[in-house]
Design an enzyme around this catalytic site. Structure first.
Site, short mmCIF file in Angstrom:
data_model
loop_
_atom_site.label_atom_id
_atom_site.label_comp_id
_atom_site.label_asym_id
_atom_site.label_seq_id
_atom_site.Cartn_x
_atom_site.Cartn_y
_atom_site.Cartn_z
N ASP A 69 37.24 15.61 -14.74
CA ASP A 69 36.25 14.91 -13.90
C ASP A 69 35.25 15.91 -13.33
O ASP A 69 35.63 16.89 -12.69
CB ASP A 69 36.99 14.23 -12.73
CG ASP A 69 36.03 13.47 -11.81
OD1 ASP A 69 35.68 12.33 -12.15
OD2 ASP A 69 35.60 14.05 -10.79
N TYR A 74 28.03 18.38 -8.65
CA TYR A 74 28.93 19.52 -8.40
C TYR A 74 28.29 20.85 -8.81
O TYR A 74 28.79 21.91 -8.45
CB TYR A 74 30.27 19.36 -9.15
CG TYR A 74 31.09 18.15 -8.76
CD1 TYR A 74 30.74 17.37 -7.64
CD2 TYR A 74 32.21 17.77 -9.48
CE1 TYR A 74 31.49 16.26 -7.29
CE2 TYR A 74 32.96 16.66 -9.12
CZ TYR A 74 32.59 15.90 -8.03
OH TYR A 74 33.32 14.79 -7.69
N LYS A 103 29.09 11.97 -13.41
CA LYS A 103 28.57 10.93 -12.50
C LYS A 103 27.07 11.04 -12.30
O LYS A 103 26.52 12.14 -12.21
CB LYS A 103 29.26 11.06 -11.12
CG LYS A 103 30.77 11.16 -11.21
CD LYS A 103 31.45 11.23 -9.87
CE LYS A 103 32.93 11.58 -10.03
NZ LYS A 103 33.20 13.01 -10.07
N HIS A 136 27.84 7.60 -8.73
CA HIS A 136 28.57 8.43 -7.76
C HIS A 136 28.74 7.72 -6.40
O HIS A 136 29.72 7.95 -5.69
CB HIS A 136 27.84 9.78 -7.59
CG HIS A 136 28.73 10.90 -7.20
ND1 HIS A 136 28.60 12.18 -7.68
CD2 HIS A 136 29.77 10.96 -6.35
CE1 HIS A 136 29.52 12.96 -7.15
NE2 HIS A 136 30.24 12.25 -6.34
P1 NAP Z 1 42.17 17.71 -3.85
O1 NAP Z 1 42.43 17.66 -5.30
O2 NAP Z 1 42.84 16.76 -2.93
O3 NAP Z 1 42.50 19.16 -3.27
C1 NAP Z 1 42.03 20.34 -3.83
C2 NAP Z 1 42.62 21.48 -3.02
O4 NAP Z 1 44.05 21.48 -3.17
C3 NAP Z 1 42.14 22.82 -3.52
O5 NAP Z 1 41.94 23.63 -2.37
C4 NAP Z 1 43.29 23.34 -4.35
O6 NAP Z 1 43.35 24.76 -4.32
C5 NAP Z 1 44.48 22.75 -3.63
N1 NAP Z 1 45.64 22.52 -4.51
C6 NAP Z 1 45.63 22.04 -5.77
N2 NAP Z 1 46.89 21.93 -6.24
C7 NAP Z 1 47.71 22.36 -5.26
C8 NAP Z 1 49.13 22.51 -5.18
N3 NAP Z 1 49.93 22.17 -6.17
N4 NAP Z 1 49.65 23.01 -4.02
C9 NAP Z 1 48.83 23.35 -2.98
N5 NAP Z 1 47.48 23.23 -3.02
C10 NAP Z 1 46.93 22.74 -4.15
O7 NAP Z 1 40.61 17.63 -3.53
P2 NAP Z 1 39.25 17.19 -4.15
O8 NAP Z 1 38.70 18.29 -4.97
O9 NAP Z 1 38.43 16.67 -3.02
O10 NAP Z 1 39.58 15.90 -5.06
C11 NAP Z 1 39.98 15.97 -6.42
C12 NAP Z 1 38.81 15.66 -7.35
O11 NAP Z 1 38.34 14.33 -7.15
C13 NAP Z 1 37.56 16.51 -7.14
O12 NAP Z 1 37.70 17.83 -7.56
C14 NAP Z 1 36.54 15.70 -7.88
O13 NAP Z 1 36.66 15.89 -9.28
C15 NAP Z 1 36.95 14.29 -7.46
N6 NAP Z 1 36.19 13.86 -6.26
C16 NAP Z 1 35.30 12.83 -6.39
C17 NAP Z 1 34.53 12.43 -5.30
C18 NAP Z 1 33.56 11.30 -5.46
O14 NAP Z 1 32.74 11.09 -4.55
N7 NAP Z 1 33.64 10.56 -6.54
C19 NAP Z 1 34.69 13.05 -4.05
C20 NAP Z 1 35.63 14.06 -3.93
C21 NAP Z 1 36.38 14.44 -5.04
P3 NAP Z 1 42.97 25.72 -5.57
O15 NAP Z 1 41.84 25.09 -6.32
O16 NAP Z 1 42.58 26.98 -4.86
O17 NAP Z 1 44.22 25.86 -6.39
#
Ligand code: NAP
Length: 318
Positions: A69, A74, A103, A136
């Site tokens: 994704d 981004y 997106k 988005h």
């Molecule tokens: P998330 O996946 O909830 O959290 C990412 C954080 O968690 C990073 O700091 C990562 O660290 C850490 N992490 C990952 N695996 C872990 C584990 N096993 N143990 C401990 N910490 C861990 O946050 P997010 O990036 O907000 O959401 C996921 C994805 O959803 C995004 O990357 C994006 O692709 C999508 N998204 C979409 C929207 C939208 O508006 N459509 C908004 C937000 C997000 P490291 O990377 O340092 O390992």
């Protein structure tokens, strides 16, 4: 919503497959819709820096991720595409096995701009098509600023008109399927009333601090798949944000299942037929986040996790 009413994903099988080179990869289950096979677990790339995301994508595909994704906004589509192309070039996967999502950013909402948005993304990704293209968010912004700083920066294009223009992208073969993101149930409903091509997915923030049970119930009643973002509570930017991964309830459930808090937070969605995106640039975590198909949370676990609701959004659009 009764979590009981939805078919779980991936029951108790942790399916390891050997690829042609004998490397073991995890076989991720898919959610099926007409013409779409959506792998239930995807790699998130928001805030993955350009200089680290190519390797993360390459490691993830090697470990078994097929759903990647990203988004125009981004600022890393070129490097995400590099990781994808590396995996294609070295024969780890074929293009048809991958499910690449990007997106349409909010500055491309005017119908005449929609094709420019996807064309720029495809050019950066180095791909001919994406497997799913998401709007988005429902609200357009006036370009060239990519974020509004005052009320006059908002664009008044109706997202239904944007959607109609996105449908042409499928006709032209630039996107294989379409979805929305950050839409509430009324907004999804308006698109469903007007569409020729149905949104397959609504990608929204979902986790135990923001369970959004009514939205889940609505989308599932219309056969629109929810994709959960920020399952771990995103990457905290301010020190006083609640730490979902350290919540004692999440930790205790993990201990009982001999799983990490992160694995519990992923399984929480899979248990209810919700696909989920886990962002990491750390190879050990990228692999650990795949180990969620060999255990089940109980209905009690799900109820307990839902009770952590504090209506807390980690991702705000300010
Ligand atoms: P998330 O996946 O909830 O959290 C990412 C954080 O968690 C990073 O700091 C990562 O660290 C850490 N992490 C990952 N695996 C872990 C584990 N096993 N143990 C401990 N910490 C861990 O946050 P997010 O990036 O907000 O959401 C996921 C994805 O959803 C995004 O990357 C994006 O692709 C999508 N998204 C979409 C929207 C939208 O508006 N459509 C908004 C937000 C997000 P490291 O990377 O340092 O390992």
């Amino acid at each position: 919503m009764g979590s009981e009413s939805v078919q779980p994903v991936g029951r108790c099988c942790f399916c390891l497959l050997a690829d042609d080179r004998g490397n073991m990869t995890v076989n991720i289950p898919t959610l099926l819709r007409p013409g779409v096979r959506l792998p239930v677990l995807g790699l998130g790339t928001w805030k993955s820096k350009p200089n680290e995301v190519s390797t993360a994508v390459r490691v993830a595909i090697g470990a078994g991720y097929r759903h990647i994704d990203t988004a125009w906004n981004y600022g890393n589509e070129t490097e995400v595409g590099q990781g994808v192309r590396d995996a294609l070039r070295d024969g780890t996967v074929e293009r048809k096995e991958l499910f690449i999502v990007t997106k349409l950013w909010c500055t491309f909402h005017r119908p005449e701009d929609v094709k420019l948005g996807i064309a720029d993304s495809l050019n950066k990704l180095g791909l001919d098509y994406v497997d799913m293209y998401l709007m988005h968010g429902p609200q357009g912004f006036k370009g060239p600023k990519i974020r509004p700083t005052s009320d006059s920066d908002y664009d008044d294009t109706d997202y239904v008109h944007t959607w109609k223009a996105m449908e042409s992208l499928v006709d032209e073969g630039l996107a294989r399927s379409l979805g929305v993101s950050n839409f509430n149930s009324q907004q999804v409903d308006r698109v469903l009333q007007a569409c020729r091509i149905k949104p397959v997915v609504n990608q929204v923030e979902l986790h135990p601090y923001l369970p959004q049970l009514d939205l889940i119930k609505y989308c599932q009643s219309k056969d629109v798949i929810l994709t959960a973002y920020s399952p771990f509570g995103s990457t905290p930017e301010v020190g006083n944000e609640p730490r979902l991964l350290e919540d004692p309830v999440v930790v205790a459930i993990g201990k009982r299942h001999r799983k990490s808090p992160a694995q519990v937070l992923l399984r929480y969605h899979l248990e209810r037929g919700i696909s989920v995106l886990a962002k990491s640039i750390t190879p050990t975590r990228i692999r650990q986040n795949l180990e969620v198909f060999d255990f089940r949370l109980t209905e009690d676990d799900i109820r307990t996790l839902n009770s952590l609701d504090r209506n807390h959004r980690y991702v705000t659009w300010q």
